[in-house]
Design a protein around this motif. Structure first.
Motif, PDB file in Angstrom:
ATOM      1  N   LEU A 262       1.107  -0.982  -0.189  1.00 55.27           N
ATOM      2  CA  LEU A 262      -0.142  -0.227   0.155  1.00 55.27           C
ATOM      3  C   LEU A 262       0.686   1.077  -0.121  1.00 55.27           C
ATOM      4  CD1 LEU A 262      -3.187  -1.132   2.710  1.00 55.27           C
ATOM      5  CD2 LEU A 262      -3.369  -0.185   0.108  1.00 55.27           C
ATOM      6  N   ILE A 263       2.209   1.520   0.069  1.00 55.95           N
ATOM      7  CA  ILE A 263       2.940   2.615   0.736  1.00 55.95           C
ATOM      8  C   ILE A 263       3.147   3.456  -1.216  1.00 55.95           C
ATOM      9  CG2 ILE A 263       4.721   3.206   1.387  1.00 55.95           C
ATOM     10  CD1 ILE A 263       5.397   0.599   2.752  1.00 55.95           C
ATOM     11  N   PHE A 264       3.367   2.375  -2.468  1.00 56.80           N
ATOM     12  CA  PHE A 264       3.444   3.152  -3.338  1.00 56.80           C
ATOM     13  C   PHE A 264       1.906   3.767  -3.876  1.00 56.80           C
ATOM     14  CE2 PHE A 264       2.016   2.081  -7.865  1.00 56.80           C
ATOM     15  CZ  PHE A 264       3.045   3.398  -8.753  1.00 56.80           C
ATOM     16  N   PRO A 265       1.037   2.869  -3.566  1.00 59.46           N
ATOM     17  CA  PRO A 265      -1.126   3.603  -3.874  1.00 59.46           C
ATOM     18  C   PRO A 265      -0.941   4.516  -2.892  1.00 59.46           C
ATOM     19  CG  PRO A 265      -0.783   1.281  -3.218  1.00 59.46           C
ATOM     20  CD  PRO A 265       0.429   0.827  -3.546  1.00 59.46           C
ATOM     21  N   ALA A 266      -0.608   4.472  -1.629  1.00 58.34           N
ATOM     22  CA  ALA A 266      -1.091   5.427  -0.908  1.00 58.34           C
ATOM     23  C   ALA A 266      -0.311   7.537  -1.460  1.00 58.34           C
ATOM     24  CB  ALA A 266      -0.532   5.639   0.506  1.00 58.34           C
ATOM     25  N   ALA A 267       1.743   7.156  -2.152  1.00 54.49           N
ATOM     26  CA  ALA A 267       2.603   8.252  -2.067  1.00 54.49           C
ATOM     27  C   ALA A 267       1.891   8.387  -3.828  1.00 54.49           C
ATOM     28  CB  ALA A 267       3.124   7.721  -2.315  1.00 54.49           C
ATOM     29  N   PHE A 268       1.586   7.321  -4.816  1.00 58.23           N
ATOM     30  CA  PHE A 268       0.691   8.277  -6.012  1.00 58.23           C
ATOM     31  C   PHE A 268      -0.467   8.359  -5.651  1.00 58.23           C
ATOM     32  CE2 PHE A 268      -1.064   6.960 -10.093  1.00 58.23           C
ATOM     33  CZ  PHE A 268      -0.414   7.776 -11.648  1.00 58.23           C
ATOM     34  N   GLY A 269      -1.133   7.781  -5.032  1.00 55.78           N
ATOM     35  CA  GLY A 269      -2.860   8.846  -5.188  1.00 55.78           C
ATOM     36  C   GLY A 269      -3.001   9.744  -4.420  1.00 55.78           C
ATOM     37  N   PHE A 270      -2.030  10.523  -3.412  1.00 54.02           N
ATOM     38  CA  PHE A 270      -2.629  11.538  -2.720  1.00 54.02           C
ATOM     39  C   PHE A 270      -1.689  12.126  -3.668  1.00 54.02           C
ATOM     40  CE2 PHE A 270       0.025  15.071   0.280  1.00 54.02           C
ATOM     41  CZ  PHE A 270      -1.404  15.423   0.222  1.00 54.02           C
ATOM     42  N   SER A 271      -0.179  12.097  -4.086  1.00 57.13           N
ATOM     43  CA  SER A 271       0.185  13.021  -5.284  1.00 57.13           C
ATOM     44  C   SER A 271      -0.623  13.270  -6.541  1.00 57.13           C
ATOM     45  CB  SER A 271       1.433  12.654  -5.479  1.00 57.13           C
ATOM     46  OG  SER A 271       1.871  11.862  -4.703  1.00 57.13           O
ATOM     47  N   ALA A 272      -1.148  12.318  -6.855  1.00 59.74           N
ATOM     48  CA  ALA A 272      -2.713  12.095  -8.397  1.00 59.74           C
ATOM     49  C   ALA A 272      -3.679  13.283  -7.847  1.00 59.74           C
ATOM     50  CB  ALA A 272      -3.100  11.439  -8.580  1.00 59.74           C
ATOM     51  N   TRP A 273      -4.119  12.940  -6.579  1.00 53.92           N
ATOM     52  CA  TRP A 273      -5.298  13.769  -5.847  1.00 53.92           C
ATOM     53  C   TRP A 273      -4.718  15.340  -6.115  1.00 53.92           C
ATOM     54  CZ3 TRP A 273      -5.407  15.466   0.014  1.00 53.92           C
ATOM     55  CH2 TRP A 273      -7.481  16.146  -0.265  1.00 53.92           C
ATOM     56  N   VAL A 274      -3.850  15.885  -5.440  1.00 56.17           N
ATOM     57  CA  VAL A 274      -3.419  17.311  -6.036  1.00 56.17           C
ATOM     58  C   VAL A 274      -2.949  17.610  -6.880  1.00 56.17           C
ATOM     59  CG1 VAL A 274      -1.155  18.286  -4.733  1.00 56.17           C
ATOM     60  CG2 VAL A 274      -2.559  16.650  -3.157  1.00 56.17           C
ATOM     61  N   LEU A 275      -2.290  16.767  -7.397  1.00 56.03           N
ATOM     62  CA  LEU A 275      -2.201  16.813  -9.117  1.00 56.03           C
ATOM     63  C   LEU A 275      -2.951  16.527 -10.689  1.00 56.03           C
ATOM     64  CD1 LEU A 275       2.115  15.835  -8.723  1.00 56.03           C
ATOM     65  CD2 LEU A 275       0.863  18.445  -8.284  1.00 56.03           C
ATOM     66  N   LEU A 276      -3.970  15.182 -10.179  1.00 56.27           N
ATOM     67  CA  LEU A 276      -4.726  14.924 -11.588  1.00 56.27           C
ATOM     68  C   LEU A 276      -6.059  15.422 -10.807  1.00 56.27           C
ATOM     69  CD1 LEU A 276      -3.063  12.392 -12.703  1.00 56.27           C
ATOM     70  CD2 LEU A 276      -2.635  14.794 -13.167  1.00 56.27           C
ATOM     71  N   GLY A 277      -6.325  15.299  -9.861  1.00 51.51           N
ATOM     72  CA  GLY A 277      -7.929  15.607  -9.526  1.00 51.51           C
ATOM     73  C   GLY A 277      -8.458  14.302  -8.981  1.00 51.51           C
ATOM     74  N   HIS A 278      -9.937  14.280  -9.198  1.00 53.96           N
ATOM     75  CA  HIS A 278     -10.829  12.936  -9.309  1.00 53.96           C
ATOM     76  C   HIS A 278     -11.026  12.679 -10.394  1.00 53.96           C
ATOM     77  CE1 HIS A 278     -11.985  14.465  -5.148  1.00 53.96           C
ATOM     78  NE2 HIS A 278     -11.277  15.655  -5.236  1.00 53.96           N
ATOM     79  N   TYR A 279     -11.173  10.898 -10.294  1.00 50.45           N
ATOM     80  CA  TYR A 279     -11.390  10.433 -11.662  1.00 50.45           C
ATOM     81  C   TYR A 279     -10.220  10.409 -13.453  1.00 50.45           C
ATOM     82  CZ  TYR A 279     -15.775  10.835  -9.235  1.00 50.45           C
ATOM     83  OH  TYR A 279     -16.858  11.105  -8.481  1.00 50.45           O
ATOM     84  N   SER A 280      -9.447  10.365 -12.005  1.00 53.76           N
ATOM     85  CA  SER A 280      -8.164  10.050 -12.859  1.00 53.76           C
ATOM     86  C   SER A 280      -7.309   9.188 -13.646  1.00 53.76           C
ATOM     87  CB  SER A 280      -6.331  11.554 -12.171  1.00 53.76           C
ATOM     88  OG  SER A 280      -5.577  10.630 -13.234  1.00 53.76           O
ATOM     89  N   ALA A 281      -7.510   9.087 -15.295  1.00 54.00           N
ATOM     90  CA  ALA A 281      -7.684   8.313 -16.108  1.00 54.00           C
ATOM     91  C   ALA A 281      -6.050   7.375 -15.638  1.00 54.00           C
ATOM     92  CB  ALA A 281      -7.509   8.779 -17.045  1.00 54.00           C
ATOM     93  N   VAL A 282      -5.120   8.546 -15.571  1.00 52.41           N
ATOM     94  CA  VAL A 282      -3.797   7.695 -14.905  1.00 52.41           C
ATOM     95  C   VAL A 282      -3.613   7.391 -13.845  1.00 52.41           C
ATOM     96  CG1 VAL A 282      -1.152   9.079 -14.544  1.00 52.41           C
ATOM     97  CG2 VAL A 282      -2.432   9.476 -16.294  1.00 52.41           C
TER      98      VAL A 282
END
Length: 727
Positions: free
Chosen positions: A194-214
């Motif tokens: 979970l460490i990787f998706p936690a870091a990536f998910g938080f970054s995606a939430w800040v930078l890409l927002g919700h419903y990000s295809a990436v």
């Protein structure tokens, strides 16, 4: 000797291995005496030493341990030989004493074998004692005692350790058995992943927002990788713990009812069987059960969902801020009740299927429970994502039927009337719902597991104390169970009586919670990318809370062997596949800056949605194949250990059957002297009429040394010839 493996825990427990609670509150004296005598005789026949003490509330505590180390050693040897016969062990164990000296007995193996002596059928050499069944209806429970020293060390160590190591899980396996160790190993692996998706998910939430295809692509790839990794990890752990293939052991259920007896074509033994076609016909009832469960729970959840929509987005009268909690109250009250009823139906259906072994029975029951958990856990979010958001504007005008819930409080009819036109859905509703299930609900469940049982136990003890005090004032109090305890045993017996009242730990419940949580991540984390952050924090605490729960709030579990987490692995694979579809659908529906279809399906292009789902699923299948292939190419300590063990088995076999020089060169003929007599003898033998061309062919060279000389001469000759040609 077996006694060497007892450890501090057994000595602190007066060398007691198991406690059997015999309760006779609702049984006549004569019947209770006869039943108790049968119990003691059954235990004595299998070689167990017995001591009896008084228990609470018309019960007796029967303490047992092997009558001698020799008796236990024989059972251990028999168990290990059986493992070898079934392929669990690569080598046959040596004679009894040497086997136990070379591979010391762990507490888990000791308790498992003694439990087998108590509960296995008489025809298998056991006492056949199954609590609360048949002639043993007065036997309430059979449980080992906690090792308090180990429990304190365990809780202290885990509370001060950030990440667990392989040795920590191995220690759990040695103490509590492989089945519980597999749960902790799975949860620890999941936590680390979970460490990787936690870091990536938080970054995606800040930078890409919700419903990000990436984020959706990365999340699905992560889910596939974790499931395939865990499949490999199960194999490695099975090899390391010596239980790979242990699922071949199938413990027969006492409730199994055979219809015929037949001769096994392989062993020649007479076996009891139940026709597979008849069981398959009974299993077909799972289809109407699934439909019934879906309709019952779906109708209840959909009704509460409609009421909640009406009260929060249509009703505009007094007490609205309070009435919006009505659906939550209904769900909290009715869903567990209905789930309990359906679980009872599932249990009866599982009993009707008449499974022969405990393993097959539990696997089938797990599948049925997963259906119920899937509906209760995920249906509310599915309704919001795929009903409310696309069709909200069309459905809300028909929610007037729920006006009865607020009519007593409304001031006029207008406050209860849904708008026919111009209604706008709340696009943030789906996100808030996902946050509730992935954050708030996780905290509530953790509290229900740890805090509530503690206060419940304290309240029960206080109630019993008050009841005893009132009875004593009236002069009608029964003698205390501890009245005749010896001083040196008093503290020990008080602890045993307390442990006898604790609940039995069921690792399946904890596994179910983790699998359901994984489903939220696979299915809906694209709605709110920080979801893995919540799960990372929750599971770090959950691991420690489960350790405390086992040590303090539950009876010590009876060790059980396993080589997998069971059918829950199939559930993980299923939600991963479904997640690839729902993630693609959500990304498509909310690709317009997260606003969604705005309550009208007119903006949804059906062909585009179906095409998105089609490609997403097929890409998932290709990715899964690629990940599975890649992981299979990676070597692991477990696989290397298995290859090394097999090599040693082959080497040992060759040495035992061909001698230590099995692979050595044959004796040299270099020292043999060629004399006139030997040449005349060779000529005489070659002139005999019974010699064949084959004999002449194989008599040209005497020994391997002469073959070397002849070969060297030919090489030298050919090399000289080639050199002359080149010149």
């Amino acid at each position: 000797m077996a006694g060497h493996a007892t450890g501090y825990g057994l000595h602190a427990n007066f060398d007691v291995d198991y406690v059997i609670t015999f309760r006779f509150a609702d049984t006549g004296k004569a019947e209770a005496r006869a039943s108790f005598e049968r119990l003691i005789q059954a235990l004595a026949r299998v070689g167990l030493a017995i001591e009896v003490r008084n228990g609470d509330h018309h019960s007796l505590l029967v303490f047992v341990k092997p009558s001698s180390d020799k008796r236990l050693n024989n059972e251990v040897y028999r168990s290990r030989v059986k493992d070898w016969l079934y392929g669990v062990r690569a080598t046959r164990p040596d004679e009894t004493q040497r086997s136990i000296t070379e591979q010391p007995l762990t507490q888990a193996e000791r308790y498992r074998i003694i439990h087998h002596m108590i509960t296995s059928p008489r025809e298998e050499g056991g006492a056949g004692i199954i609590p609360k069944q048949g002639e043993w209806k007065n036997v309430e429970s059979i449980f080992p005692l906690h090792d308090e020293k180990f429990n304190k060390e365990w809780m202290t160590k885990w509370s001060t350790t950030t990440f667990l190591k392989a040795g920590d899980i191995d220690e759990i396996r040695d103490r509590l058995g492989e089945k519980i160790a597999f749960y902790f190993a799975f949860t620890q692996s999941y936590l680390a992943f979970l460490i990787f998706p936690a870091a990536f998910g938080f970054s995606a939430w800040v930078l890409l927002g919700h419903y990000s295809a990436v984020y959706g692509i990365v999340s699905t790839l992560w889910c596939v990788t974790f499931v395939e990794y865990w499949k490999r990890q199960e194999t490695d752990l099975g090899i390391r713990w010596g239980v790979k293939g242990v699922s071949a052991f199938q413990k027969k259920r006492t409730d199994f009812k055979h219809e015929q007896e037949t001769k096994d074509p392989i062993t020649g033994e007479i076996v009891q069987v139940f026709p597979a076609t008849k069981r398959l016909a009974r299993q077909a009832l799972q289809v109407p059960f699934a439909i019934l469960a879906s309709l019952a729970l779906g109708t209840l959840i959909a009704t509460c969902f409609g009421i909640e929509i009406f009260l929060s987005e249509v009703y505009n009268g007094p007490l609205k801020s309070i009435l919006v909690f009505l659906p939550t109250g209904l769900l909290t009250t009715l869903v567990p009740t209905l789930t309990a009823v359906l679980t009872g139906v599932a249990t009866k259906l599982n009993d009707y299927e008449n499974w022969e072994t405990h393993e097959s029975y539990e696997s089938s029951m797990t599948q049925k429970i997963f259906i119920l958990n899937f509906i209760t856990s995920y249906l509310p979010i599915f309704l919001t994502a795929f009903v409310y958001v696309p069709f909200g504007s069309l459905l809300v005008p028909y929610l007037d039927i729920f006006s009865l819930t607020a009519r007593p409080f409304a001031e006029n009819e207008k406050q209860l009337t849904a708008p026919k036109f111009g209604f706008e859905i709340n696009p943030a509703r789906l996100r808030k719902q996902v946050i509730y299930f992935t954050v708030t609900a996780q905290i509530v469940n953790l509290a229900m597991e740890t805090i509530v049982p503690y206060f419940k136990k304290q309240g029960f003890n206080k109630y019993e104390q008050m009841k005893s005090e009132r009875a004593a004032k009236r002069g009608g109090a029964a003698p205390s169970a501890a009245a005749n305890d010896l001083p040196e045993e008093a503290a020990f017996l008080a602890r045993v009586r307390n442990e006898a009242t604790l609940d039995v730990y069921d690792v399946t419940t904890d596994l179910r919670e983790i699998v359901v949580q994984f489903g939220y991540l696979a299915l809906f984390s694209v709605v709110w990318p920080p979801t893995p952050v919540s799960f990372l924090i929750n599971n770090w605490i959950e691991l420690r809370a489960d350790a405390v729960k086992i040590c303090v709030g539950m009876q010590r579990p009876t060790p059980q062997r396993a080589d997998t987490i069971g059918p829950w692995l199939d559930s993980l694979a299923f939600v991963t596949w479904l997640g690839s579809i729902t993630t693609a659908a959500l990304v498509y529906l909310f690709s317009n800056d997260g606003l969604g279809p705005d309550g009208t399906p007119a903006t949804i292009k059906g062909w585009a949605l179906l095409l998105t789902i089609f490609f997403s699923e097929h890409i998932y299948l290709l990715v899964r194949m690629a990940v599975r292939t890649a992981i299979s190419k990676i070597d692991s300590p477990g696989m290397r250990s298995e290859r090394a063990e097999r090599f040693m088995v082959r080497k040992r076999y060759l040495q035992e059957n061909l001698g230590d020089d099995a692979l050595d060169l044959p004796p040299s003929h270099a020292e043999e002297k060629i004399t006139r007599a030997s040449l005349e003898e060779d000529a005489r033998l070659s002139s005999l009429h019974n010699t064949t061309p084959q004999d002449h062919f194989w008599s040209r060279q005497r020994g391997w040394e002469e073959s070397v000389r002849v070969g060297a001469y030919l090489i030298e000759t050919m090399a000289q010839t080639d050199g002359k040609k080149q010149q």
